[in-house]
Design an enzyme around this catalytic site. Structure first.
Site, PDB file in Angstrom:
ATOM      1  N   LYS A 191       0.875  -1.174   0.000  1.00 46.12           N
ATOM      2  CA  LYS A 191       0.000   0.000   0.000  1.00 46.12           C
ATOM      3  C   LYS A 191       0.914   1.226   0.000  1.00 46.12           C
ATOM      4  CE  LYS A 191      -2.574   3.453   1.663  1.00 46.12           C
ATOM      5  NZ  LYS A 191      -2.013   4.799   1.948  1.00 46.12           N
ATOM      6  N   GLU A 266       8.744   0.321  11.849  1.00 53.58           N
ATOM      7  CA  GLU A 266       9.813   1.327  11.902  1.00 53.58           C
ATOM      8  C   GLU A 266       9.111   2.660  12.020  1.00 53.58           C
ATOM      9  OE1 GLU A 266      11.773   4.322  11.053  1.00 53.58           O
ATOM     10  OE2 GLU A 266      11.954   3.539   9.011  1.00 53.58           O
ATOM     11  N   CYS A 300      12.917   9.884   9.478  1.00 53.91           N
ATOM     12  CA  CYS A 300      12.642   9.510  10.866  1.00 53.91           C
ATOM     13  C   CYS A 300      13.916   9.357  11.690  1.00 53.91           C
ATOM     14  CB  CYS A 300      11.819   8.224  10.904  1.00 53.91           C
ATOM     15  SG  CYS A 300      12.484   6.937   9.837  1.00 53.91           S
ATOM     16  N   GLU A 401       8.474  14.690  17.250  1.00 53.37           N
ATOM     17  CA  GLU A 401       9.071  14.576  15.913  1.00 53.37           C
ATOM     18  C   GLU A 401       8.462  15.635  14.997  1.00 53.37           C
ATOM     19  OE1 GLU A 401      10.400  10.988  13.012  1.00 53.37           O
ATOM     20  OE2 GLU A 401       8.301  10.969  13.637  1.00 53.37           O
TER      21      GLU A 401
END
Length: 519
Positions: A191, A266, A300, A401
């Site tokens: 996806k 992750e 990330c 983040e």
């Protein structure tokens, strides 16, 4: 720009290309379409099918049929590796095209796109092919035990695996997830993010050209909360590999728990980057900029918390600001550009919102702090490289983040304090240490709670090393020597060698049979 068009036999080169989903070896369109927008210009450069849950069902069914047919999973591993070799050869012939596609799709500057859209995919696919050729599918156990037996363990593919790929590094991450799964004999449904489907669809096409049977790899598009969620929860999916935010990762875990799926996650990061007082400042300054500015900070594992000793703080910040001013923010198709746009208006506004919160919390902006001005930035989604000083680890810009070109600079007095600050986070994906004394740096690295620690470097993601996070940065690992293990089940097979009934273990429960007693 090559495209998978609605009409396979003709192509109007003046029209925007249209990309369709790839399901069961067929190109499948949908009634609704996405606009694919160039982040640097806001121009619609292509359209793509907008898939729904019905397309997920079709793709999973195709993947399941392909797996159960056995055509691919029973193909000898060496032959499967040959197919991957052919993929590498095809990609190698399309370097310039795939590099440009990557830049137009997600705004990565050409130099970076050459690595992300060609270099890493090539080397990592080749690595998985080489790993497959030497993978130990069966391992003998001892001939031993109170009841004499022989045994061995066997690795077998899982079945249908789902891969959910984000927009920041779509092609690399599609390779990390799909290729080891395929190498191990599984079928896969990817996806893709609706903003960046092009590269993954091109890889699907290349895999078909290389000889991958229909249905082994399928690519669907669609919104995450509906299409992605349906794929994760699908009862015929046995493994999910997801890269994305920690918040979404928690939802993936919840949805996958209904059928106890295998998971590789992750997730987010807030990488601490520790400069020791004996660091080479020229190297550490450039490295610290690289740590948080790669792909405009949209990674990330970026080093977004810079920890400086009191003795170096002021000089290091001055050098950092001066060096950052030499970097060029602009058109990612210009080879001279260092930093491109961020992905979207939503992403830009989110980053600018964090910058404002940092100011409100009392941190000082010493560079950047907004969107660049000038006619060249009238269109596109731009954020200046931004440096904050006076940051403490309780501020939101140090804990959350941001996913943009924003660096929080924190002071420390002792190495123990630096390690405590570094580990004071819910994340644990990456960390870095800068020092001329490698032994000293290693002592610090061993105390850091992170899946990857770089010494005098950053973003060094090698195919030979596992990648993944501690704490809420995820679970499981990608890449490395054990990459195929994540896509296999381990089966233990034991063979009784005792040779007669009286030497078996049955008597522990059944007693001695009349036949044995009479004998």
């Amino acid at each position: 720009m090559t495209a998978i068009l609605s009409d396979e036999t003709t192509r109007d080169t003046t029209a925007r290309p249209h990309y369709r989903m790839f399901i069961g070896g067929e190109w499948v369109d949908a009634t609704e379409h996405y606009d694919i927008v160039d982040p640097a210009t806001e121009e619609v450069v292509a359209t793509a099918a907008k898939g729904g849950v019905e397309h997920v069902d079709l793709a999973v069914a195709a993947a399941k049929r392909a797996f159960e047919s056995g055509e691919w999973r029973t193909t000898p591993p060496a032959r499967r590796a040959d197919v991957l070799d052919e993929v590498v050869a095809i990609i190698g012939g399309r370097v310039d095209e795939l590099t440009r596609l990557g830049t137009v799709e997600n705004g990565a500057p050409l130099r970076l796109s050459a690595a992300l859209s060609v270099g890493f995919p090539l080397t990592h696919i080749q690595y998985f092919a080489d790993l497959l050729r030497k993978y130990e599918w069966q391992r003998p156990g001892p001939v031993a035990g109170q009841v004499l037996h022989a045994s061995f363990t066997r690795r077998e593919p899982l079945g249908v695996c789902a891969a959910i790929v984000p927009w920041n590094f779509p092609l690399v991450l599609a390779v990390w997830k799909a290729v080891p799964a395929i190498a191990a004999g599984n079928s896969v449904v990817i996806k893709v993010d609706e903003k960046t489907p092009i590269g993954t669809l091109e890889i699907a096409k290349i895999l078909g050209e290389a000889g991958l049977p229909d249905g082994v790899l399928n690519v669907v598009t669609g919104d995450g909360p509906t299409v992605g969620a349906h794929l994760v929860a699908h009862p015929d999916v046995r493994k999910v590999s997801f890269t994305g935010s920690t918040a979404t990762g928690r939802e993936v875990m919840r949805l996958a728990s209904g059928t106890i799926k295998r998971l590789t996650l992750e997730l987010g990061g807030k990488g601490p980057n520790i400069v020791l007082d004996d660091a080479d400042l020229d190297v550490a300054v450039d490295g610290s900029l690289y740590a948080f500015l790669l792909h405009a900070g949209q990674s990330c594992e970026s080093g977004t918390r810079l920890l400086l000793p009191d003795s170096l703080h002021d000089e290091f910040v001055q050098r950092l600001v001066a060096r950052a001013r030499t970097l060029r923010v602009g058109d990612p198709l210009d080879p001279a550009t260092d930093i491109g746009p961020v992905m979207s208006a939503v992403q830009r506004d989110r980053i600018l919102g964090y910058i404002e919160r940092g100011r409100q919390e009392g941190a000082s902006v010493v560079l950047g702090g907004g969107s660049p001005s000038g006619p060249e930035y009238a269109k596109g989604f731009w954020v200046e490289p931004t440096l904050f000083t006076g940051v403490t680890n309780d501020m939101c810009i140090a804990r959350e983040e941001i996913f943009g070109p924003v660096l929080s600079i924190l002071r420390y007095g002792s190495v123990d304090e630096a390690v405590a600050i570094a580990n004071d986070t819910e994340y644990g994906l990456s960390a870095g240490v800068w020092s001329r004394d490698v032994g000293r740096a290693l002592e610090v690295a061993e105390r850091l709670e992170a899946g990857s620690v770089w010494i005098n470097d950053w973003h060094n993601l090698s195919q030979y090393m596992p990648f993944g996070g501690y704490k809420q940065s995820g679970s499981g690992r990608e890449l490395g020597p054990d990459a195929l293990d994540a896509y296999t089940e381990e089966k233990a097979i034991t063979i009784d060698l005792s040779g007669s009934l009286d030497r078996r273990a049955y008597g522990l429960v059944l007693g001695t049979s009349p036949e044995v007693a009479e004998g």
